[in-house]
Design an enzyme around this catalytic site. Structure first.
Site, PDB file in Angstrom:
ATOM      1  N   LYS A  13       0.844  -1.208   0.000  1.00  0.00           N
ATOM      2  CA  LYS A  13       0.000   0.000   0.000  1.00  0.00           C
ATOM      3  C   LYS A  13       0.875   1.253   0.000  1.00  0.00           C
ATOM      4  O   LYS A  13       0.674   2.169  -0.794  1.00  0.00           O
ATOM      5  CB  LYS A  13      -0.910   0.024   1.252  1.00  0.00           C
ATOM      6  CG  LYS A  13      -1.726  -1.229   1.478  1.00  0.00           C
ATOM      7  CD  LYS A  13      -2.583  -1.137   2.733  1.00  0.00           C
ATOM      8  CE  LYS A  13      -1.817  -1.059   4.034  1.00  0.00           C
ATOM      9  NZ  LYS A  13      -1.081  -2.280   4.409  1.00  0.00           N
ATOM     10  N   ARG A 160      12.182  -2.133  10.768  1.00  0.00           N
ATOM     11  CA  ARG A 160      11.168  -1.703  11.738  1.00  0.00           C
ATOM     12  C   ARG A 160      11.035  -2.727  12.860  1.00  0.00           C
ATOM     13  O   ARG A 160      11.109  -3.928  12.616  1.00  0.00           O
ATOM     14  CB  ARG A 160       9.802  -1.547  11.031  1.00  0.00           C
ATOM     15  CG  ARG A 160       9.595  -0.162  10.459  1.00  0.00           C
ATOM     16  CD  ARG A 160       8.402  -0.036   9.561  1.00  0.00           C
ATOM     17  NE  ARG A 160       7.156  -0.588  10.059  1.00  0.00           N
ATOM     18  CZ  ARG A 160       5.982  -0.492   9.415  1.00  0.00           C
ATOM     19  NH1 ARG A 160       5.918   0.157   8.259  1.00  0.00           N
ATOM     20  NH2 ARG A 160       4.884  -1.032   9.902  1.00  0.00           N
TER      21      ARG A 160
HETATM   22  P1  AP5 Z   1       4.994  -1.534   1.854  1.00  0.00           P
HETATM   23  O1  AP5 Z   1       4.587  -0.745   0.671  1.00  0.00           O
HETATM   24  O2  AP5 Z   1       5.768  -0.844   2.925  1.00  0.00           O
HETATM   25  O3  AP5 Z   1       3.732  -2.307   2.443  1.00  0.00           O
HETATM   26  P2  AP5 Z   1       2.468  -1.761   3.232  1.00  0.00           P
HETATM   27  O4  AP5 Z   1       1.265  -2.413   2.658  1.00  0.00           O
HETATM   28  O5  AP5 Z   1       2.471  -0.255   3.271  1.00  0.00           O
HETATM   29  O6  AP5 Z   1       2.756  -2.406   4.636  1.00  0.00           O
HETATM   30  P3  AP5 Z   1       2.933  -1.835   6.122  1.00  0.00           P
HETATM   31  O7  AP5 Z   1       3.667  -2.881   6.883  1.00  0.00           O
HETATM   32  O8  AP5 Z   1       3.561  -0.470   6.146  1.00  0.00           O
HETATM   33  O9  AP5 Z   1       1.479  -1.778   6.550  1.00  0.00           O
HETATM   34  P4  AP5 Z   1       0.881  -1.909   7.950  1.00  0.00           P
HETATM   35  O10 AP5 Z   1      -0.521  -1.648   7.593  1.00  0.00           O
HETATM   36  O11 AP5 Z   1       1.134  -3.108   8.731  1.00  0.00           O
HETATM   37  O12 AP5 Z   1       1.717  -0.863   8.791  1.00  0.00           O
HETATM   38  P5  AP5 Z   1       1.428   0.641   9.193  1.00  0.00           P
HETATM   39  O13 AP5 Z   1       2.675   1.384   9.067  1.00  0.00           O
HETATM   40  O14 AP5 Z   1       0.189   1.143   8.529  1.00  0.00           O
HETATM   41  O15 AP5 Z   1       5.853  -2.800   1.309  1.00  0.00           O
HETATM   42  C1  AP5 Z   1       6.397  -3.764   2.197  1.00  0.00           C
HETATM   43  C2  AP5 Z   1       7.760  -4.250   1.627  1.00  0.00           C
HETATM   44  O16 AP5 Z   1       7.580  -4.905   0.379  1.00  0.00           O
HETATM   45  C3  AP5 Z   1       8.767  -3.128   1.356  1.00  0.00           C
HETATM   46  O17 AP5 Z   1      10.042  -3.639   1.647  1.00  0.00           O
HETATM   47  C4  AP5 Z   1       8.615  -2.849  -0.143  1.00  0.00           C
HETATM   48  O18 AP5 Z   1       9.826  -2.369  -0.668  1.00  0.00           O
HETATM   49  C5  AP5 Z   1       8.248  -4.214  -0.688  1.00  0.00           C
HETATM   50  N1  AP5 Z   1       7.252  -4.154  -1.772  1.00  0.00           N
HETATM   51  C6  AP5 Z   1       6.165  -3.329  -1.824  1.00  0.00           C
HETATM   52  N2  AP5 Z   1       5.421  -3.589  -2.907  1.00  0.00           N
HETATM   53  C7  AP5 Z   1       6.053  -4.624  -3.536  1.00  0.00           C
HETATM   54  C8  AP5 Z   1       5.733  -5.370  -4.701  1.00  0.00           C
HETATM   55  N3  AP5 Z   1       4.610  -5.084  -5.435  1.00  0.00           N
HETATM   56  N4  AP5 Z   1       6.561  -6.376  -5.091  1.00  0.00           N
HETATM   57  C9  AP5 Z   1       7.652  -6.663  -4.350  1.00  0.00           C
HETATM   58  N5  AP5 Z   1       8.003  -6.005  -3.211  1.00  0.00           N
HETATM   59  C10 AP5 Z   1       7.211  -4.993  -2.819  1.00  0.00           C
HETATM   60  O19 AP5 Z   1       1.028   0.455  10.728  1.00  0.00           O
HETATM   61  C11 AP5 Z   1       1.991   0.121  11.716  1.00  0.00           C
HETATM   62  C12 AP5 Z   1       1.323   0.089  13.085  1.00  0.00           C
HETATM   63  O20 AP5 Z   1       0.775   1.387  13.401  1.00  0.00           O
HETATM   64  C13 AP5 Z   1       0.120  -0.876  13.206  1.00  0.00           C
HETATM   65  O21 AP5 Z   1       0.520  -2.205  13.494  1.00  0.00           O
HETATM   66  C14 AP5 Z   1      -0.659  -0.222  14.373  1.00  0.00           C
HETATM   67  O22 AP5 Z   1      -0.061  -0.496  15.605  1.00  0.00           O
HETATM   68  C15 AP5 Z   1      -0.482   1.277  14.092  1.00  0.00           C
HETATM   69  N6  AP5 Z   1      -1.565   1.814  13.232  1.00  0.00           N
HETATM   70  C16 AP5 Z   1      -1.425   2.349  11.999  1.00  0.00           C
HETATM   71  N7  AP5 Z   1      -2.624   2.726  11.513  1.00  0.00           N
HETATM   72  C17 AP5 Z   1      -3.542   2.423  12.457  1.00  0.00           C
HETATM   73  C18 AP5 Z   1      -4.961   2.538  12.523  1.00  0.00           C
HETATM   74  N8  AP5 Z   1      -5.675   3.044  11.519  1.00  0.00           N
HETATM   75  N9  AP5 Z   1      -5.590   2.107  13.652  1.00  0.00           N
HETATM   76  C19 AP5 Z   1      -4.896   1.605  14.692  1.00  0.00           C
HETATM   77  N10 AP5 Z   1      -3.547   1.439  14.683  1.00  0.00           N
HETATM   78  C20 AP5 Z   1      -2.865   1.854  13.577  1.00  0.00           C
END
Ligand code: AP5
Length: 218
Positions: A13, A160
């Protein structure tokens, strides 16, 4: 264009949102990034959120709902925005609709990145992020030119805390418990579109570009 990017951790995403945000000139709003900035700044919200984030649990709804309500009301969201990682619960989805109705900025589409567990684990365990500018890499899929160093700013890359295997598994569990409610909520509104999270970066971008044309958003 007002979008929500929905999907499991590691679905790509954030990677897609960064590209699309530049392409369309609209802000990429990642609740994960905002929370990590708050943790870094050791603000009261950051100190509270860190306890949940390090374990892969969701930060309480009231904290993130207020954070997003303030952000989407800003002037730079008038032309559109891309929400990444929010909403994550049915309560967040309903609160978001209420806020956006008040601003007359309703969501156009919700992009659901449906992703296999194998992809999620492979991507998250290899993700590395720049300490300085936040640029995202993957040790195999999207490696930097020099291992451990950011191509863009020369900053140090780090893993992370929540990308360790135990925490990844808990994040997937939390996601699976909460996502069905959100999917049915947006399906009911007729604005959910499914994209394969298993596509590579360019395939996903091409797919989305065609979808935006089809939906008359481009
Ligand atoms: P990346 O693009 O970083 O993936 P992502 O879907 O953004 O994954 P996240 O881990 O950032 O999402 P998340 O929802 O768990 O974490 P968030 O930060 O929101 O890609 C991942 C990897 O793959 C990278 O290395 C990239 O280079 C590679 N890649 C990407 N696309 C690729 C492809 N097509 N092919 C190959 N490789 C690829 O949340 C973290 C924490 O914050 C949560 O656990 C929670 O505690 C808190 N939080 C955040 N939002 C909320 C909310 N709304 N409510 C409550 N708690 C929240």
């Amino acid at each position: 264009m007002k979008l929500v990017l929905l999907g499991p951790p590691g679905a790509g995403k954030g990677t897609q949102a960064k590209v699309l945000s530049k392409e369309f000139g609209i802000p990429h709003i990642s609740t994960g990034d905002i929370l990590r900035e708050s943790v870094k700044a050791q603000s009261p919200i950051g100190l509270k959120a860190k306890v949940y984030m390090d374990k892969g649990e969701l930060v309480p709804d009231d904290v993130v709902i207020e954070m997003v309500a303030q952000r989407v009301a800003k002037e730079d969201c008038g032309k559109g925005f891309m929400l990444d990682g929010f909403p994550r619960t049915a309560a967040q989805a309903k609160a978001l609709d209420g806020t956006l109705a008040g601003l007359n900025r309703p969501i156009d589409l919700v992009l659901y990145f449906k992703t296999s567990q194998q992809t999620i684990i492979q991507r998250l365990s290899g993700r590395r992020v720049c300490k300085n500018c936040g640029e995202n890499y993957h040790i195999k899929n999207i490696p930097p030119k020099v291992a451990g160093i950011c191509d863009k700013c020369g900053g140090e890359l780090y893993q992370r805390v929540d990308d360790k295997e135990d925490t990844i598994l808990n994040r997937i569990k939390v996601y699976e418990n909460t996502v069905p409610g959100i999917i049915s909520y947006y399906e009911g509104k007729g604005i959910l579109r499914t994209v394969s999270g298993d596509f590579d970066v360019d395939e996903a971008h091409d797919y989305l570009s065609k979808l935006f044309v089809k939906e008359k958003l481009k």
